[in-house]
Design an enzyme around this catalytic site. Sequence first.
Site, short mmCIF file in Angstrom:
data_model
loop_
_atom_site.label_atom_id
_atom_site.label_comp_id
_atom_site.label_asym_id
_atom_site.label_seq_id
_atom_site.Cartn_x
_atom_site.Cartn_y
_atom_site.Cartn_z
N ALA A 72 0.81 -1.22 0.00
CA ALA A 72 0.00 0.00 0.00
C ALA A 72 0.84 1.27 0.00
CB ALA A 72 -0.95 0.01 1.20
N THR A 73 2.01 1.25 0.61
CA THR A 73 2.86 2.44 0.60
C THR A 73 3.26 2.81 -0.82
OG1 THR A 73 3.69 2.21 2.85
CG2 THR A 73 5.10 3.39 1.29
N ASN A 152 -6.11 3.15 10.30
CA ASN A 152 -5.24 2.10 10.83
C ASN A 152 -5.05 2.17 12.34
OD1 ASN A 152 -3.77 4.55 10.10
ND2 ASN A 152 -1.93 3.47 10.76
N GLN A 180 -6.39 -0.94 5.23
CA GLN A 180 -7.07 -1.55 6.37
C GLN A 180 -8.52 -1.90 6.07
OE1 GLN A 180 -5.78 -2.41 9.30
NE2 GLN A 180 -3.82 -1.35 9.36
N HIS A 202 -0.99 -7.99 3.52
CA HIS A 202 -0.65 -8.48 4.85
C HIS A 202 -1.59 -8.00 5.95
CE1 HIS A 202 1.47 -5.05 6.93
NE2 HIS A 202 1.41 -4.57 5.71
N THR A 237 9.75 -7.21 -12.37
CA THR A 237 9.29 -8.59 -12.49
C THR A 237 8.33 -8.91 -11.37
OG1 THR A 237 11.39 -9.23 -13.53
CG2 THR A 237 10.02 -11.00 -12.60
N CYS A 319 4.38 1.77 11.76
CA CYS A 319 5.36 2.58 11.02
C CYS A 319 5.98 3.66 11.90
CB CYS A 319 4.69 3.22 9.81
SG CYS A 319 3.90 2.05 8.70
#
Length: 376
Positions: A72-73, A152, A180, A202, A237, A319
């Site tokens: 997501a970042t 979050n 989220q 994740h 890739t 974070c």
Amino acid sequence: MNMPIYLDYGATTPLDPAVAAAMEPWGVDGFGNPHSAHLWGYKAKAAVELAREQIAGLINAPAETIAFTSGATESNNWALKGLLTAPGQTRRRIVTLATEHSSVLETAQYLASIGAHLTIVPVRANGVVDLGDLERALGEDVALVSVMAVNNEIGVVQDLAAISALAHGVGAVFHVDAAQGFGKVPIDVDAMGIDLMSITAHKIYGPKGVGALYRRPFTVITPLLHGGGQEDGRSGTLPTSLIAGLGESARIAATRMAADHAHALMLREQLLAALTVQSQINGDLQQRWPGNLNLSFPGVPVPLLPHLPGLAISSGSACAAVTGRASHVLTALGLPETQAKASLRLGFGRFTTNAEIETAATLINAAVRQKLAEAG
């Protein structure tokens, strides 16, 4: 060594065994490059395209609108930087909320440092934006409105459809950070008018290191990573195993969303009932993802985390954990810095048990009473 009870689902979720099983064939044996023109590559490409369809199906989008990223970042960076630097883009302003994730706020601040304009709209004390405040912040110079689906740190759910209508009313593009929210709350990109949306694996029992960006057709953004241009402009890739895991996570979420929501709600109510010390819930309790519970304890002037070694929890975003600063989300709600630092974020979900919740409540009750006694 006894491991602490894991109640930090907001930081990351455990890998679902079914997801691990879906990933396994694409490691040692299915190692082909999905962009290669031979049988090894064709098989890997088929796994990637299946995952693309599984993700798209969960949000009512065409499969070709899903581009894979590292998480997501990256997706947030691509959405904001890509739109503001797109060919022909004449609008220069970004509008977002004070409670957004740092990957949105810092990206927006970076763009402001090189010539964009940034408007950060405050939220009410319950964490929900006042739509009137947001509307007053908008104008014909706004290129992008970026609002998180589910916060979050406090779990608050924003009214995406209403916000989209305001953004589109001034001709702006609407971006949603759904890290989220994806797979936890119903999201329909068409019904909600979402133009760009960031996704990660994740937070829904998938692997780390993979995510996606949904892009509505004809929404023009420039590439963030240049090279082979594999993902409609996003070069690199593709990691077949990780992507297969994201796809399987989305497939499971489509079948379990209601059950996961009910389980999380039951655990939250159990925890609140078992807390015998006075507590304050940060963020609206109703307009919220129930797997998040952010609590403050009146009269406790010091961080509680060091006094809860039996629990794997946090006081805010993972974070920001290394900085030691008070949560910007909690201070945006009006909490004093000392109270924000003393708050706890508990996250639970699919694999959390009632026994773990009961033990957690017992440990929190004891820690709070001890700190209150020490405070006099």
